[in-house]
Write a protein that holds these residues in place. Structure first.
Motif, PDB file in Angstrom:
ATOM      1  N   TRP A  71      37.035 101.116  47.370  1.00 33.27           N
ATOM      2  CA  TRP A  71      37.786 102.370  47.411  1.00 33.27           C
ATOM      3  C   TRP A  71      39.239 102.124  47.030  1.00 33.27           C
ATOM      4  CZ3 TRP A  71      42.075 104.402  49.578  1.00 33.27           C
ATOM      5  CH2 TRP A  71      42.218 105.783  49.509  1.00 33.27           C
ATOM      6  N   LEU A  72      39.826 101.090  47.588  1.00 32.42           N
ATOM      7  CA  LEU A  72      41.225 100.767  47.284  1.00 32.42           C
ATOM      8  C   LEU A  72      41.395 100.395  45.817  1.00 32.42           C
ATOM      9  CD1 LEU A  72      44.100 100.385  48.330  1.00 32.42           C
ATOM     10  CD2 LEU A  72      43.485  98.024  48.875  1.00 32.42           C
ATOM     11  N   LEU A  73      40.503  99.572  45.285  1.00 35.25           N
ATOM     12  CA  LEU A  73      40.571  99.204  43.866  1.00 35.25           C
ATOM     13  C   LEU A  73      40.425 100.431  42.974  1.00 35.25           C
ATOM     14  CD1 LEU A  73      38.440  95.939  43.795  1.00 35.25           C
ATOM     15  CD2 LEU A  73      40.904  96.143  43.472  1.00 35.25           C
ATOM     16  N   ILE A 120      40.540 110.887  41.667  1.00 25.63           N
ATOM     17  CA  ILE A 120      41.388 110.701  42.843  1.00 25.63           C
ATOM     18  C   ILE A 120      41.044 111.732  43.906  1.00 25.63           C
ATOM     19  CG2 ILE A 120      43.767 110.875  43.692  1.00 25.63           C
ATOM     20  CD1 ILE A 120      44.610 109.546  41.022  1.00 25.63           C
ATOM     21  N   LEU A 121      40.831 112.985  43.482  1.00 25.55           N
ATOM     22  CA  LEU A 121      40.428 114.012  44.445  1.00 25.55           C
ATOM     23  C   LEU A 121      39.075 113.677  45.065  1.00 25.55           C
ATOM     24  CD1 LEU A 121      41.549 117.237  42.549  1.00 25.55           C
ATOM     25  CD2 LEU A 121      42.593 116.219  44.579  1.00 25.55           C
ATOM     26  N   TYR A 122      38.129 113.206  44.263  1.00 25.13           N
ATOM     27  CA  TYR A 122      36.804 112.878  44.775  1.00 25.13           C
ATOM     28  C   TYR A 122      36.851 111.659  45.695  1.00 25.13           C
ATOM     29  CZ  TYR A 122      31.706 112.493  44.811  1.00 25.13           C
ATOM     30  OH  TYR A 122      30.396 112.433  45.188  1.00 25.13           O
ATOM     31  N   LEU A 123      37.685 110.680  45.362  1.00 30.38           N
ATOM     32  CA  LEU A 123      37.828 109.512  46.234  1.00 30.38           C
ATOM     33  C   LEU A 123      38.379 109.895  47.604  1.00 30.38           C
ATOM     34  CD1 LEU A 123      39.266 106.845  43.793  1.00 30.38           C
ATOM     35  CD2 LEU A 123      37.153 106.638  45.107  1.00 30.38           C
ATOM     36  N   ALA A 136      40.879  99.093  33.306  1.00 33.92           N
ATOM     37  CA  ALA A 136      39.436  99.012  33.055  1.00 33.92           C
ATOM     38  C   ALA A 136      38.807  97.881  33.861  1.00 33.92           C
ATOM     39  CB  ALA A 136      39.171  98.822  31.563  1.00 33.92           C
ATOM     40  N   VAL A 137      39.495  96.757  33.973  1.00 32.50           N
ATOM     41  CA  VAL A 137      38.988  95.645  34.782  1.00 32.50           C
ATOM     42  C   VAL A 137      38.934  96.049  36.253  1.00 32.50           C
ATOM     43  CG1 VAL A 137      39.500  93.293  35.578  1.00 32.50           C
ATOM     44  CG2 VAL A 137      39.721  93.871  33.162  1.00 32.50           C
ATOM     45  N   LEU A 138      39.991  96.723  36.727  1.00 30.21           N
ATOM     46  CA  LEU A 138      39.994  97.201  38.107  1.00 30.21           C
ATOM     47  C   LEU A 138      38.872  98.211  38.340  1.00 30.21           C
ATOM     48  CD1 LEU A 138      43.781  97.667  38.940  1.00 30.21           C
ATOM     49  CD2 LEU A 138      42.194  96.037  39.933  1.00 30.21           C
ATOM     50  N   MET A 139      38.633  99.087  37.357  1.00 26.97           N
ATOM     51  CA  MET A 139      37.554 100.070  37.496  1.00 26.97           C
ATOM     52  C   MET A 139      36.195  99.398  37.561  1.00 26.97           C
ATOM     53  SD  MET A 139      38.584 103.169  34.990  1.00 26.97           S
ATOM     54  CE  MET A 139      40.308 103.412  34.678  1.00 26.97           C
ATOM     55  N   LEU A 140      36.011  98.354  36.771  1.00 28.81           N
ATOM     56  CA  LEU A 140      34.744  97.623  36.803  1.00 28.81           C
ATOM     57  C   LEU A 140      34.531  96.978  38.171  1.00 28.81           C
ATOM     58  CD1 LEU A 140      32.231  96.581  35.316  1.00 28.81           C
ATOM     59  CD2 LEU A 140      33.595  94.606  34.645  1.00 28.81           C
ATOM     60  N   LEU A 141      35.561  96.320  38.685  1.00 22.71           N
ATOM     61  CA  LEU A 141      35.462  95.701  40.009  1.00 22.71           C
ATOM     62  C   LEU A 141      35.235  96.753  41.092  1.00 22.71           C
ATOM     63  CD1 LEU A 141      38.299  93.026  39.765  1.00 22.71           C
ATOM     64  CD2 LEU A 141      35.835  92.645  39.673  1.00 22.71           C
ATOM     65  N   ALA A 142      35.945  97.872  40.986  1.00 21.91           N
ATOM     66  CA  ALA A 142      35.799  98.937  41.975  1.00 21.91           C
ATOM     67  C   ALA A 142      34.421  99.571  41.899  1.00 21.91           C
ATOM     68  CB  ALA A 142      36.881 100.003  41.764  1.00 21.91           C
ATOM     69  N   GLY A 143      33.940  99.818  40.693  1.00 21.33           N
ATOM     70  CA  GLY A 143      32.619 100.422  40.539  1.00 21.33           C
ATOM     71  C   GLY A 143      31.526  99.548  41.115  1.00 21.33           C
ATOM     72  N   GLY A 175      45.241 105.524  39.748  1.00 20.85           N
ATOM     73  CA  GLY A 175      46.688 105.739  39.727  1.00 20.85           C
ATOM     74  C   GLY A 175      47.358 105.030  38.563  1.00 20.85           C
ATOM     75  N   LEU A 176      46.919 103.815  38.280  1.00 23.27           N
ATOM     76  CA  LEU A 176      47.461 103.051  37.159  1.00 23.27           C
ATOM     77  C   LEU A 176      47.125 103.733  35.830  1.00 23.27           C
ATOM     78  CD1 LEU A 176      48.987 100.473  36.376  1.00 23.27           C
ATOM     79  CD2 LEU A 176      46.803  99.285  36.366  1.00 23.27           C
ATOM     80  N   SER A 177      45.894 104.179  35.685  1.00 22.08           N
ATOM     81  CA  SER A 177      45.501 104.870  34.448  1.00 22.08           C
ATOM     82  C   SER A 177      46.294 106.160  34.269  1.00 22.08           C
ATOM     83  CB  SER A 177      44.012 105.209  34.470  1.00 22.08           C
ATOM     84  OG  SER A 177      43.247 104.051  34.480  1.00 22.08           O
ATOM     85  N   LEU A 178      46.456 106.900  35.346  1.00 26.60           N
ATOM     86  CA  LEU A 178      47.230 108.137  35.268  1.00 26.60           C
ATOM     87  C   LEU A 178      48.692 107.849  34.930  1.00 26.60           C
ATOM     88  CD1 LEU A 178      47.007 111.170  35.542  1.00 26.60           C
ATOM     89  CD2 LEU A 178      47.469 110.923  37.968  1.00 26.60           C
ATOM     90  N   GLY A 179      49.254 106.794  35.512  1.00 31.33           N
ATOM     91  CA  GLY A 179      50.634 106.412  35.193  1.00 31.33           C
ATOM     92  C   GLY A 179      50.794 106.007  33.738  1.00 31.33           C
ATOM     93  N   ILE A 180      49.829 105.282  33.202  1.00 33.76           N
ATOM     94  CA  ILE A 180      49.873 104.878  31.794  1.00 33.76           C
ATOM     95  C   ILE A 180      49.781 106.106  30.891  1.00 33.76           C
ATOM     96  CG2 ILE A 180      48.551 103.681  29.998  1.00 33.76           C
ATOM     97  CD1 ILE A 180      47.895 101.576  32.202  1.00 33.76           C
ATOM     98  N   CYS A 181      48.892 107.017  31.232  1.00 33.67           N
ATOM     99  CA  CYS A 181      48.761 108.241  30.432  1.00 33.67           C
ATOM    100  C   CYS A 181      50.049 109.054  30.457  1.00 33.67           C
ATOM    101  CB  CYS A 181      47.592 109.091  30.939  1.00 33.67           C
ATOM    102  SG  CYS A 181      45.977 108.418  30.577  1.00 33.67           S
ATOM    103  N   LEU A 182      50.665 109.149  31.626  1.00 29.25           N
ATOM    104  CA  LEU A 182      51.933 109.879  31.717  1.00 29.25           C
ATOM    105  C   LEU A 182      53.036 109.174  30.941  1.00 29.25           C
ATOM    106  CD1 LEU A 182      51.846 111.019  35.434  1.00 29.25           C
ATOM    107  CD2 LEU A 182      51.607 112.454  33.395  1.00 29.25           C
ATOM    108  N   PHE A 183      53.043 107.836  30.954  1.00 29.77           N
ATOM    109  CA  PHE A 183      54.024 107.094  30.175  1.00 29.77           C
ATOM    110  C   PHE A 183      53.829 107.358  28.682  1.00 29.77           C
ATOM    111  CE2 PHE A 183      55.012 103.261  27.702  1.00 29.77           C
ATOM    112  CZ  PHE A 183      56.377 103.201  27.910  1.00 29.77           C
TER     113      PHE A 183
END
Length: 173
Positions: A104-106, A144-147, A86-93, A112-120
């Protein structure tokens, strides 16, 4: 009659001076919307916990919390796992709204981190899978597709290309 080249490039501007910044700002707003959604899920998780049912026991200097439900553990797991993305998303947004390239990188790392956490959470048998995991995973995949869409990449590619051209011009003189 339109040529084949102009029809294949319909809707996409590849010239450096003609790139539209609207898709990049839309991604920034979508990231902030995702933060609001994650905050809403966090509030929901904490509201589900029956705080009156918690039992605090004091053993000398040690305090233990005993509860019959797993709601406290689920709420803590959600908060601990989803605060960093969420912090990374805020900085990226904010970076994307200000048209910074690192946004874009953030954003890609946060998704990717959020998706990995959800999969975990989804694959870990010790953690009960909540219904919010599926929409969060779907949203991450779509982001990710839109990015990686042409509209987003052309904005940053054109800025990098113009920066390289400017650097080459200064080296030649």
């Amino acid at each position: 009659m339109a040529s084949a080249k102009s029809l294949s490039n319909l809707g996409h501007t590849t010239e450096p001076g003609k790139a539209s910044y609207r898709p990049v700002r839309v991604v920034g707003l979508l990231l902030i919307l995702q933060i609001i959604g994650l905050a809403g899920i966090g509030v929901y998780e904490f509201m589900r916990v029956e705080w009156d049912q918690l039992v605090f026991e004091h053993y000398g200097s040690e305090v233990t919390i005993e509860t019959e439900s797993e709601q406290v553990a689920e709420a803590v797991i959600f908060i601990v796992f989803f605060i960093p993305p969420a912090v990374l998303m805020l900085l990226a947004g904010l970076s994307l709204l200000l048209l910074k390239r690192r946004g874009w990188l953030l954003a890609a790392i946060a998704q990717g981190l959020s998706l990995g956490i959800c999969l975990f959470i989804y694959t870990n048998p010790g953690i009960e899978t909540q219904g919010y995991i599926y929409p969060v995973m779907s949203y991450c995949i779509l982001m990710i597709l839109y990015l990686n869409s042409q509209d987003i990449r052309v904005v940053f590619h054109s800025r990098r290309g113009s920066a390289k051209q400017g650097a080459e011009a200064t080296h030649e003189s």
